[in-house]
Design a protein around this motif. Structure first.
Motif, mmCIF file in Angstrom:
data_model
loop_
_atom_site.group_PDB
_atom_site.id
_atom_site.type_symbol
_atom_site.label_atom_id
_atom_site.label_comp_id
_atom_site.label_asym_id
_atom_site.label_seq_id
_atom_site.Cartn_x
_atom_site.Cartn_y
_atom_site.Cartn_z
ATOM 1 N N ILE A 230 0.695 -1.226 0.166
ATOM 2 C CA ILE A 230 -0.052 -0.265 0.169
ATOM 3 C C ILE A 230 0.809 1.333 0.110
ATOM 4 O O ILE A 230 2.000 1.275 0.692
ATOM 5 N N ARG B 287 -3.007 3.653 -1.834
ATOM 6 C CA ARG B 287 -3.972 2.847 -2.874
ATOM 7 C C ARG B 287 -2.959 1.571 -2.855
ATOM 8 O O ARG B 287 -1.905 1.231 -2.126
ATOM 9 N N LEU B 288 -3.755 0.765 -2.799
ATOM 10 C CA LEU B 288 -2.829 -1.237 -2.739
ATOM 11 C C LEU B 288 -2.411 -0.508 -4.186
ATOM 12 O O LEU B 288 -2.755 -0.817 -5.869
ATOM 13 N N LEU C 66 -9.967 0.149 -0.202
ATOM 14 C CA LEU C 66 -9.409 0.756 -0.733
ATOM 15 C C LEU C 66 -8.619 0.236 -2.585
ATOM 16 O O LEU C 66 -9.056 -0.376 -2.934
#
Length: 406
Positions: free
Chosen positions: A190, A194-195, A345
């Motif tokens: 991450i 944000r992933l 996410l």
């Protein structure tokens, strides 16, 4: 050929990582790379070794009432023949059989319910027709004559699930997809909330989009990624007879199968399902039970399957059972798949929760994901399968901004 498979998309330059090498993951890999994405599949075991290897390969419209899941089933049913044709040299492994389905009611109450259910489906565009006693006997000579109503669904079909999954993945690999087996996801990557990929037992794997397609294990994967979804395993068992001469010619099941599929009861649910395979054995089902990941085959489940199958098809009394197997299906309390982006996410998408319908719904699910990623509107509103609904997100959380690893 269906225009949906020929349309231009804007996925070129998008790196997608798919967690899970089962039927859904394989269909996603095939479709997304066809539409221009770069694709990597991470599977912790072997390809098609989980739920996909323990199913019957159903491509059904007969068991779904009007609503978004039926619409997805209808889309998938239109796409399957196109996909099989496109697979060319791999098509034989799919074992596509558009053999149709027969649903029968063995009680007066069941006949009333089946008639009403079929009427609603017909209004939703499903092709189905009632059969009288003579028509039923001609269609399925081995079936019991103790039937109060019968409905024929010509659109029902079947594939060999592991063969279909590997054919789809083979097509994706030929187009450049990377597949890593024995590759388990261990942590999210991450950055800035944000992933941006996942840490795996083979090292970090970066991507613009990560799709959780881990079937019954999607709940555990989502927990690991920090965005939990309420996917639970629901176990089902199947009996397999010794090879037989042609005996059953359609997928045949008792109308109470629909009720068992739609039940939320954790206890054993069973109904009569009898269908043929190209190799000769008959598949006898079905059962459903919530027991976690307890992998034991239980005698009460097998006995219930055998008893109900025998009532539906008395000729089975003299047929040997060759083996039994069971597997886990990804279950959601509201009985709808989970398809689309996770609003908690950015970078995380889900394609799971299809329970026992994942084989049939896989190619339609892949189209919905591809369209949504490309910012295109599909014929089915993906919002019907949204992640942020009460049955899926039981404890919403805020996206993390912590950099887990690089």
């Amino acid at each position: 050929m269906t225009g949906a498979l020929l349309r231009a998309t804007s996925l070129r330059g998008t790196d997608v990582l798919i967690i899970g090498g089962g039927m859904i993951g394989c269909a996603l890999a095939d479709r997304l790379i066809l539409d221009g994405a770069s694709v990597r599949v991470c599977e912790r075991g072997g390809v098609a070794s989980g739920t996909t290897a323990h199913g019957e390969g159903n491509v059904l419209v007969s068991d779904k009432g009007p609503g978004p899941e039926l619409a997805l089933a209808q889309l998938s049913r239109r796409l399957w023949p196109v996909v099989v044709e496109r697979l060319a040299g791999n098509a034989a492994a799919v074992e596509w059989e558009p053999k149709g389905g027969l649903v029968v009611a063995t009680t007066d109450a069941g006949a009333i319910a089946l008639t009403a259910f079929a009427s609603g489906q017909r209004d939703a565009g499903v092709r189905c027709e009632h059969l009288d006693a003579d028509q039923l006997a001609a269609a399925e000579p081995a079936l019991t004559r103790d039937v109060c109503a019968a409905v024929y669904y010509p659109e029902d079909a079947q594939v060999q699930p592991a063969g279909a999954a590997t054919a789809l993945l083979g097509s994706a690999i030929a187009a450049g997809a990377v597949v890593e087996t024995r590759c388990e996801v261990t942590a999210p990557l991450i950055q800035g909330g944000r992933l941006i990929g996942v840490q795996t037992t083979r090292g970090p794997r970066h991507a613009d989009v990560v799709i959780n397609a881990a079937g019954p294990w999607s709940g555990a994967v989502s927990d690991l990624l920090g965005a939990p979804i309420a996917i639970k395993p629901r176990r089902g068992d199947v009996l397999i007879t010794a090879p037989m001469p042609p005996t059953v010619f359609h997928k045949v099941y008792d109308a109470d199968y629909v009720g068992a599929v739609g039940s939320s009861d954790a206890a054993l649910q069973s109904s009569a399902v009898v269908e043929s395979t190209r190799g000769g054995p008959l598949l006898l089902g079905s059962s459903r039970r919530q027991c976690g990941f307890d992998d034991r085959i239980r005698p009460d489940s097998l006995a219930a399957i055998a008893r109900k199958a025998l009532r539906l098809c008395p000729i089975l009394a003299d047929v040997a059972i060759m083996r039994a197997y069971g597997g886990f299906r990804p279950y959601v309390d509201d009985h709808l798949p989970v398809i689309g982006p996770d609003p908690r996410l950015p970078g995380l998408w889900h394609a799971t929760g299809h329970e026992g319908a994942g084989i049939g719904l896989s190619v339609g699910t892949a189209q919905l994901i591809s369209s949504a990623l490309a910012g295109q509107v599909d014929e089915i509103d993906i919002a019907a399968f949204a992640v942020d609904r009460p049955a899926v997100i039981t404890c919403p959380i805020e996206p993390s901004t912590e950099k887990v690893s690089r």
